[in-house]
Every structure is written in C-alpha cells, then in structure tokens.
Design a protein around this motif. Structure first.
Motif, mmCIF file in Angstrom:
data_model
loop_
_atom_site.group_PDB
_atom_site.id
_atom_site.type_symbol
_atom_site.label_atom_id
_atom_site.label_comp_id
_atom_site.label_asym_id
_atom_site.label_seq_id
_atom_site.Cartn_x
_atom_site.Cartn_y
_atom_site.Cartn_z
ATOM 1 N N LEU A 102 -9.490 -4.486 -34.102
ATOM 2 C CA LEU A 102 -8.299 -5.180 -33.439
ATOM 3 C C LEU A 102 -7.300 -5.347 -34.461
ATOM 4 C CD1 LEU A 102 -10.273 -7.743 -31.027
ATOM 5 C CD2 LEU A 102 -9.251 -5.387 -30.495
ATOM 6 N N ASN A 103 -7.281 -5.126 -35.523
ATOM 7 C CA ASN A 103 -6.327 -5.261 -36.752
ATOM 8 C C ASN A 103 -6.127 -6.782 -36.661
ATOM 9 O OD1 ASN A 103 -4.702 -4.340 -38.757
ATOM 10 N ND2 ASN A 103 -3.001 -4.463 -37.484
ATOM 11 N N GLN A 104 -7.027 -7.583 -36.539
ATOM 12 C CA GLN A 104 -7.004 -9.008 -37.037
ATOM 13 C C GLN A 104 -7.572 -9.452 -38.333
ATOM 14 O OE1 GLN A 104 -8.335 -11.215 -33.783
ATOM 15 N NE2 GLN A 104 -7.275 -9.950 -32.134
ATOM 16 N N LEU A 105 -6.815 -8.976 -39.494
ATOM 17 C CA LEU A 105 -7.650 -8.832 -40.798
ATOM 18 C C LEU A 105 -7.633 -10.399 -41.293
ATOM 19 C CD1 LEU A 105 -5.469 -5.927 -42.714
ATOM 20 C CD2 LEU A 105 -7.593 -6.048 -40.976
ATOM 21 N N ALA A 106 -6.792 -11.245 -41.152
ATOM 22 C CA ALA A 106 -6.809 -12.628 -41.461
ATOM 23 C C ALA A 106 -8.151 -13.198 -40.933
ATOM 24 C CB ALA A 106 -5.483 -13.486 -41.196
ATOM 25 N N ASP A 107 -8.236 -13.171 -39.805
ATOM 26 C CA ASP A 107 -9.461 -13.643 -38.856
ATOM 27 C C ASP A 107 -10.406 -13.091 -39.504
ATOM 28 O OD1 ASP A 107 -7.760 -15.394 -37.187
ATOM 29 O OD2 ASP A 107 -7.473 -13.947 -35.709
ATOM 30 N N ALA A 108 -10.594 -11.796 -39.690
ATOM 31 C CA ALA A 108 -11.871 -11.183 -40.164
ATOM 32 C C ALA A 108 -12.407 -11.704 -41.502
ATOM 33 C CB ALA A 108 -11.647 -9.807 -40.261
ATOM 34 N N LEU A 109 -11.305 -11.770 -42.354
ATOM 35 C CA LEU A 109 -11.592 -12.516 -43.812
ATOM 36 C C LEU A 109 -12.021 -13.927 -43.574
ATOM 37 C CD1 LEU A 109 -11.279 -12.428 -46.888
ATOM 38 C CD2 LEU A 109 -9.280 -13.114 -46.730
ATOM 39 N N LYS A 110 -11.598 -14.804 -42.879
ATOM 40 C CA LYS A 110 -12.154 -15.922 -42.434
ATOM 41 C C LYS A 110 -13.444 -15.879 -42.064
ATOM 42 C CE LYS A 110 -9.381 -18.794 -40.370
ATOM 43 N NZ LYS A 110 -8.318 -19.153 -39.312
ATOM 44 N N VAL A 111 -14.171 -15.100 -41.111
ATOM 45 C CA VAL A 111 -15.140 -15.083 -40.522
ATOM 46 C C VAL A 111 -15.998 -14.835 -41.780
ATOM 47 C CG1 VAL A 111 -16.772 -13.740 -39.139
ATOM 48 C CG2 VAL A 111 -14.612 -14.347 -38.385
ATOM 49 N N VAL A 112 -15.756 -13.774 -42.907
ATOM 50 C CA VAL A 112 -16.459 -13.324 -43.815
ATOM 51 C C VAL A 112 -16.667 -14.514 -44.662
ATOM 52 C CG1 VAL A 112 -16.671 -11.870 -45.817
ATOM 53 C CG2 VAL A 112 -16.160 -10.950 -43.837
ATOM 54 N N SER A 143 -14.229 -8.266 -50.232
ATOM 55 C CA SER A 143 -13.094 -7.408 -51.133
ATOM 56 C C SER A 143 -12.372 -6.088 -50.497
ATOM 57 C CB SER A 143 -14.040 -6.819 -52.309
ATOM 58 O OG SER A 143 -13.225 -5.909 -53.236
ATOM 59 N N GLU A 144 -13.196 -5.843 -49.700
ATOM 60 C CA GLU A 144 -12.542 -4.480 -48.732
ATOM 61 C C GLU A 144 -11.397 -5.173 -47.892
ATOM 62 O OE1 GLU A 144 -13.476 -1.942 -44.719
ATOM 63 O OE2 GLU A 144 -15.136 -2.843 -46.289
ATOM 64 N N ILE A 145 -11.568 -6.381 -47.178
ATOM 65 C CA ILE A 145 -10.619 -6.860 -46.406
ATOM 66 C C ILE A 145 -9.303 -7.270 -47.231
ATOM 67 C CG2 ILE A 145 -10.090 -8.758 -44.662
ATOM 68 C CD1 ILE A 145 -12.888 -8.597 -43.790
ATOM 69 N N GLU A 146 -9.626 -8.159 -48.276
ATOM 70 C CA GLU A 146 -8.522 -8.482 -49.162
ATOM 71 C C GLU A 146 -7.606 -7.542 -49.597
ATOM 72 O OE1 GLU A 146 -10.666 -12.507 -51.064
ATOM 73 O OE2 GLU A 146 -10.759 -10.638 -52.205
ATOM 74 N N THR A 147 -8.383 -6.223 -50.040
ATOM 75 C CA THR A 147 -7.317 -5.035 -50.664
ATOM 76 C C THR A 147 -6.589 -4.651 -49.179
ATOM 77 O OG1 THR A 147 -9.290 -4.464 -52.076
ATOM 78 C CG2 THR A 147 -7.693 -2.889 -51.341
ATOM 79 N N MET A 148 -7.287 -4.532 -48.074
ATOM 80 C CA MET A 148 -6.552 -4.025 -47.036
ATOM 81 C C MET A 148 -5.465 -5.148 -46.585
ATOM 82 S SD MET A 148 -9.642 -3.375 -44.294
ATOM 83 C CE MET A 148 -8.645 -2.578 -42.861
ATOM 84 N N ILE A 149 -5.616 -6.506 -46.861
ATOM 85 C CA ILE A 149 -4.387 -7.331 -46.686
ATOM 86 C C ILE A 149 -3.431 -7.041 -47.568
ATOM 87 C CG2 ILE A 149 -3.705 -9.761 -46.599
ATOM 88 C CD1 ILE A 149 -6.565 -10.224 -45.414
ATOM 89 N N ARG A 150 -3.790 -7.036 -48.930
ATOM 90 C CA ARG A 150 -2.803 -7.020 -50.178
ATOM 91 C C ARG A 150 -2.030 -5.494 -49.985
ATOM 92 N NH1 ARG A 150 -6.158 -7.603 -53.409
ATOM 93 N NH2 ARG A 150 -6.687 -5.620 -54.067
ATOM 94 N N THR A 151 -2.516 -4.384 -49.318
ATOM 95 C CA THR A 151 -1.824 -3.135 -49.390
ATOM 96 C C THR A 151 -1.355 -3.029 -48.129
ATOM 97 O OG1 THR A 151 -3.941 -2.103 -48.878
ATOM 98 C CG2 THR A 151 -3.407 -2.295 -51.294
ATOM 99 N N GLY A 152 -1.451 -3.765 -47.275
ATOM 100 C CA GLY A 152 -1.173 -3.574 -45.717
ATOM 101 C C GLY A 152 -1.640 -2.296 -44.936
ATOM 102 N N THR A 153 -2.707 -2.016 -45.576
ATOM 103 C CA THR A 153 -3.429 -0.836 -44.874
ATOM 104 C C THR A 153 -4.065 -1.372 -43.633
ATOM 105 O OG1 THR A 153 -5.286 -0.792 -46.343
ATOM 106 C CG2 THR A 153 -3.617 0.573 -46.849
ATOM 107 N N ASN A 154 -4.375 -0.362 -42.920
ATOM 108 C CA ASN A 154 -5.115 -0.578 -41.466
ATOM 109 C C ASN A 154 -6.138 0.926 -41.095
ATOM 110 O OD1 ASN A 154 -6.206 -1.542 -39.039
ATOM 111 N ND2 ASN A 154 -4.377 -0.934 -38.063
#
Length: 525
Positions: free
Chosen positions: A232-242, A260-271
């Motif tokens: 659902l592209n809710q990266l911050a919420d996914a990171l919180k769950v992990v 690590s994967e989610i943090e990289t996605m957030i940092r690079t803005g990838t989806n």
C-alpha cells in the motif's frame, strides 16, 4: 529420526490428497459455501473427524500408559543397582540381566517406539478427505465474507467480535480465522482489506494464544502485515511494525534485513509496490443502499393493497392478498401464498439434488458457473408431483399467464454471503436458441420460502425499490414492456445474505403463449 514405516503412510497421504484435489477440480466439484443446506453435511463430517481424533488420542494414551508402567519397573531395578553398584554387578545374575536388557530389551523398545500409532485413524482421514473443503472453498468463503463487509459497510473489528450490521451474536472469529482472511485477501491483491484483517490478527494475538500444533508466531504475522503495508506504499508504518517485532526478537535476521530494506526505500524514495487502485470516496451505490434497506418510501399515490379476485375465476373463491409495488415496471407482492407444509415439502424435494447455480452466457451460448451468482439450485418439471402442479396453477392464478412453454420451477438455497449480482432476467437475443421456441422471459415469479434474519433482499436499483424475504410471499414483475421490448428498469440483484438461510423458488414465464392475454405482443411475434 522417524521410522520409514511412518514416513511411507505420510507420503502416501500427501500424494493421495494432491491426486484427489486434481480429480475434484476436473469433475468441477460443488462449492461447500454456496448453500446453507449443502454445508449441513460439513458439521456431520467435522463430528466424524473429532471422533476419529478422539480414537487417535485413546491409542496414544494406551501406548503412553504402557511406557509409563515400564518406566516404573525399569527405574526401580536401575536405582537398586546404582545404590550398591559393586555388590550389584559382582553378582553374575545381575550382570547377565543388565547385558541382556541393554541388548535384547533395547531392540524391543526401539521397535515399539518406531511402531506408528493411529494408522487406522490416518486411513480414516484419507477416506473422509474427498468430502472436506478444499483451498478453493476457503477462498470462496473469504470472498463471501468480504462481500458482506463491503455491501453492508461493516467494520472488521465488529465482524471479528460477532457484531453484524448492528446485531451482536454469540460468536467471534479466532486468530486463525482473521489471519486466513488476511492471507487470502493478500493473495487476491486486495491489499487494503488484507491490511485490516491482518491488523485485527495482531490485536487478537495480544489477548489470545494458540496451543500446539496450531500456534503461529506473532512475528510471522507482523512480517506479513509489514509486507501488506509495503504493497500500500505505507513505508513508515511498515518500518514501525518491523521495529516493534524486533523488540521481541532483536537478533532475527529476517526482521533485520526487512528493516534495512524499508529504510533504504524511505531514504531513496523508491517504491517497489505495485500500483493500487485508489479507494472510492463516494458514498454507497444504489445497489448497496437498497441492500441496507435505506431506499426512501415510495411517494407514488397509485400504489395500494387489495384482495385479488379477478385474475382468474378461482380467485373469486379464494382471493389472494396483493400489494402493488410499482407500475414501471409492473410489480406486485402477494402475501401468504405458500403454507408451511408446502414450504417444508419444497425444501425436502430440493435438498438432495442441489447443484451450483449457473448463468447463461451469450458469448458461449451455454450456462456457466460464475462468481457473480453464489447459490445452489434444483429444477423440477411442472408435472413432477401434485405440489408442483398446484404451484404452477397458483402462478397462473396470480399472473393470468399461460405457462405452456415456460421454464421449470427452480428452487434455490443461498449459503455464506450468497448473492446474485445485478442482472436482467430477459435474454434480449431473438436469434438465440434460448428464445427461438417460446420467446423471451416476459415475467418473473419469485417465491420466498423463508424469512432471512439479516440481508438477502431483492433490490431494483434503477427504480430504487427493495423487497425483503417474507416466508410464504411472492413477488412478480414484468421483464418486457407492453410492446414486447425489454425493460431495462428491471435491473435487479439478490443481496448477500448476512445471517440466515435464504430459500427461494422462481418461475420464468415465456412470452410466446401470452398472445391472447397480452395482444400487444403480436407486434413482436
């Protein structure tokens, strides 16, 4: 290491299950959840499985008691020897017995422990496997429950706790139930709905625990929840769950990699998530409003109730209570048409022969099973027995139509979330074999054999009318206009059943034999 004697039956069982599943799919086996009457046998099957499991427990208990009794005597002798080791072993009889026990008795015990328990119970499960629900059945049940939720605007936590459309029931879903809902909706790419159900699973796991062998890891559920949020592209919420999962198990390599994967996605803005359809912000559709019983009362002053004494000579002696529901299209509701005895007989006739309902597909020219219609049906010729003869005579009395050339009586039972999506009853295909002999369906007569506790209305969204099932009543409407042309105002649907067993019986009347009762139709013939 497990005995090869035990592994062989397991391999055979798995092979048997796979072959059986393929065979059932090839035969087009009936769905379990599309009829309440069809699901009754599942309770009997479950009872047999529970009895079988109990027999298995008895066999295990017998073996356990044998082992426990032997432990007592064996430990008594061993304690005696270890209390005075030198004296004990200096006696040749004791030494001989010890050597024999450690050689001969050990082999006997190994064979005893290797001997599998409950092979007859495993074989019994194999026999019953053919009648058990498949994964496809579970998928259909998930889709049905999701349909109920969407149609009636229900909330996942309320459903999980047995609150259905404002009414509380003494039932609730387990952790395994909500998790299965989430997993299958995820597989169906319905990520928004999946997220709600998996989150509900996390909530329930904080309050309830599962015993072996059905326990599931909370971190496993959290990982699936995080994956759903990523879809659902809710990266911050996914990171919180992990991160929450890592507090319980900080060294879990899968969790650390996912973080690590989610943090990289957030940092690079990838989806990397696939595109998800935007959720509609508009209100419920006319169909949903009708299913919820929210159509406004009709303001048509021409509508009224009366005793119908004129449609046939018989009604002079036995008039029927008739309620005029609408004029365009013409629609009437008859009350108290069927007796309880007749209803019971109809249900008894239909139950043994219920089969999955089909829909005529103009593209293929044949009837096919479709997801938009979930019920089971049984067909009966007009002269099948005295009851069907009587029922058809009653239809003629109500409608004034000649039933020669019309379709057989169709008895239907709806199951879990059973529905029939928006459709027309007419064919609108003069070149089709379906209309060549007897013409199109001029009218529909629909008997309600049961009340439905919640849901199950017949809705006409274009004219904003809904008829809710009343035991023994009949609704009848015209599908064609006076000139024989199709009436698109007759678009209708059977709303999903929330709670209850919905039984109906319908008759589609064909136009060809109505040349004298509906002279205008001669233009088309």
């Amino acid at each position: 290491m497990r005995s090869s004697k035990w592994l062989l039956p397991v391999r055979v069982l798995l092979t048997y299950q796979v072959l059986l599943l393929l065979l059932r799919q090839a035969k087009g086996e009936e769905s379990h959840c599309t009829s309440v009457a069809g699901m009754v046998k599942l309770l009997d099957l479950e009872a047999q499985l529970i009895d079988n499991l109990e027999d298995y427990a008895v066999e295990l208990e017998k073996k356990l008691q044998t082992v426990k009794r032997s432990i007592t005597s064996l430990r008594l002798e061993n304690d005696k020897a270890r209390g005075s080791t030198e004296d004990y072993l200096s006696n040749p009889l004791n030494s001989f017995s010890l050597i024999r026990r450690m050689n001969r008795d050990l082999i006997t015990w190994q064979l005893y422990l290797d001997d599998p328990v409950g092979l007859s119970q495993v074989e019994r499960i194999q026999e019953l496997r053919e009648h058990m629900p498949t994964h496809t059945d579970v998928e259909e049940a998930v889709t049905a429950l999701d349909r109920i939720q969407n149609t009636y605007g229900l909330k996942v936590p309320e459903i999980a706790h047995g609150l259905l459309n404002g009414k509380q029931y003494n039932v609730s879903l387990t952790v395994l139930d909500t998790y299965a809902m989430g997993q299958i909706l995820f597989d169906q790419k319905n990520y928004m709905a999946a997220a709600s159900w998996i989150y509900q699973t996390v909530v329930l796991m904080d309050a309830f625990s599962l015993a072996a062998p059905l326990e599931i890891s909370k971190n496993e559920v959290r990982m699936v929840y995080a994956e759903t949020l990523l879809k659902l592209n809710q990266l911050a919420d996914a990171l919180k769950v992990v991160n929450i999962a890592l507090t319980d198990n900080p060294q879990d390599i899968k969790l650390l990699l996912k973080k690590s994967e989610i943090e990289t996605m957030i940092r690079t803005g990838t989806n990397n998530a696939p595109p998800v359809k935007a959720q509609a912000t508009v209100g419920p559709t006319a169909y949903q409003v009708g299913c919820r019983g929210q159509f406004p009362p009709s303001a048509d002053s021409k509508l009224y109730c009366l005793y119908n004494r004129t449609t046939s000579p018989f009604l002079i002696l036995a008039p029927l209570k008739m309620e005029l529901v609408g004029l365009e299209p013409y629609m009437v509701l008859y009350h108290d048409v069927l007796s309880p005895k007749e209803i019971t007989e109809l249900q008894g006739m239909a139950t043994p022969g219920l089969k999955r309902a089909t829909v005529y597909q103009a593209s293929s020219g044949r009837n096919e099973v479709v997801k938009t219609r979930t019920s089971k049906v049984a067909w009966f010729p007009d002269g099948y027995n005295p009851l069907t003869v009587r029922l058809n005579a009653r239809i003629s009395d109500m409608t004034g139509f000649n039933l020669y050339g019309s379709e057989m009586l169709q008895l239907m039972n709806y199951g879990l979330g059973g529905h029939y999506d928006q459709h027309y009853d007419f064919f609108n295909n003069t070149n089709s074999n379906m209309t060549a002999m007897s013409g199109d369906r001029i009218a529909t007569v629909l008997f309600y054999l049961t009340d439905v506790e919640q849901g199950g209305a017949t809705v006409f969204p274009n004219i904003r009318k809904a008829v809710f099932p009343q035991r023994g009543s009949v609704v009848m409407w015209y599908n064609l206009r006076d000139n024989g042309q199709i009436d698109t105002q007759t678009l209708h649907a059977a709303c999903p059943v929330i709670v209850g067993s919905k039984w109906v019986c319908n008759k589609w009347i064909r136009e060809r034999e109505q040349i004298f009762s509906r002279p205008c139709l001669k233009k088309r013939m």
